[in-house]
Enzyme design. Structure first.
Site, short mmCIF file in Angstrom:
data_model
loop_
_atom_site.label_atom_id
_atom_site.label_comp_id
_atom_site.label_asym_id
_atom_site.label_seq_id
_atom_site.Cartn_x
_atom_site.Cartn_y
_atom_site.Cartn_z
N GLY A 43 -12.29 -7.06 35.87
CA GLY A 43 -12.74 -8.42 35.63
C GLY A 43 -11.64 -9.39 36.00
O GLY A 43 -10.45 -9.01 36.04
N LEU A 94 -4.72 -8.31 34.18
CA LEU A 94 -4.00 -8.46 35.46
C LEU A 94 -2.89 -9.50 35.37
O LEU A 94 -1.96 -9.48 36.16
CB LEU A 94 -4.99 -8.84 36.58
CG LEU A 94 -5.97 -7.74 37.01
CD1 LEU A 94 -7.02 -8.31 37.95
CD2 LEU A 94 -5.25 -6.59 37.67
CO CO Z 1 -7.22 -10.75 31.53
#
Ligand code: CO
Length: 178
Positions: A43, A94
């Site tokens: 995501g 991330l």
């Molecule tokens: Co995140």
């Protein structure tokens, strides 16, 4: 696109609603999906690529084939129902590589969002992983990060450690980061 790392102010801003459902939004969606896949993420929210808009993409494996992803793009998502039952899942991000935090959230949610054409869609996410990713990405739209779920003392220690670590490296990702 460049993934912004923890310490970058853009990750803490409250994102603005999407108002134009045009080619530019389609391009953003495509670029974000590519960036997510390259980073081995499941995501990605727009603020993570420096765009303070209420927009996110999700790419979860579909069936047995790891490469067959079910891609979702959501503009202006809202949780309209959440299960009372919650569970704890180790989440990665991330924007915070190498960090995993145990986050407790509802196991199922119903989300209302707009698709790339601006049509309103309601999605019942009973799959636990999907429900968790939606909530994780929606946190990004309000400037909330997994580090905020750590107990206070651990959070304080981790904050300065990570800021120093990320200042020395460029963006990368670990599996299952979002
Ligand atoms: Co995140």
């Amino acid at each position: 696109m460049e993934i912004r790392l923890y310490g970058d102010d853009v990750l803490r801003r409250i994102a603005e609603p999407i108002t134009d459902f045009d080619e530019e939004l389609e391009r953003l969606a495509g670029d974000m999906v590519q960036t997510m896949i390259q980073g081995d993420g499941i995501g990605l929210a727009a603020p993570q690529v420096g765009v303070t808009k209420r927009f996110l993409v999700i790419g979860l494996p579909q069936g047995d084939d790891e490469k067959a992803l079910k891609i979702l793009a959501m503009a202006n998502p809202e949780i309209i129902w959440a299960s009372e039952e919650e569970s704890v899942l180790e989440e990665g991000c991330l924007s915070l590589p190498e960090l995993e935090v145990e986050v407790e959230r509802p196991v199922a949610v119903k989300v209302r969002y707009q698709n790339l054409r601006g049509e309103t869609v309601e999605l019942q996410a009973d799959d636990e992983m999907l429900a968790k990713v939606i909530q994780h990405e929606m946190d990004h739209l309000d400037g909330r990060l997994i580090i905020d779920y750590l107990p206070a003392l651990q959070r304080t220690l981790m904050k300065s450690k990570l800021k120093r670590r990320y200042a020395q490296r460029s963006a990368g990702g670990s599996t299952r980061s979002a």
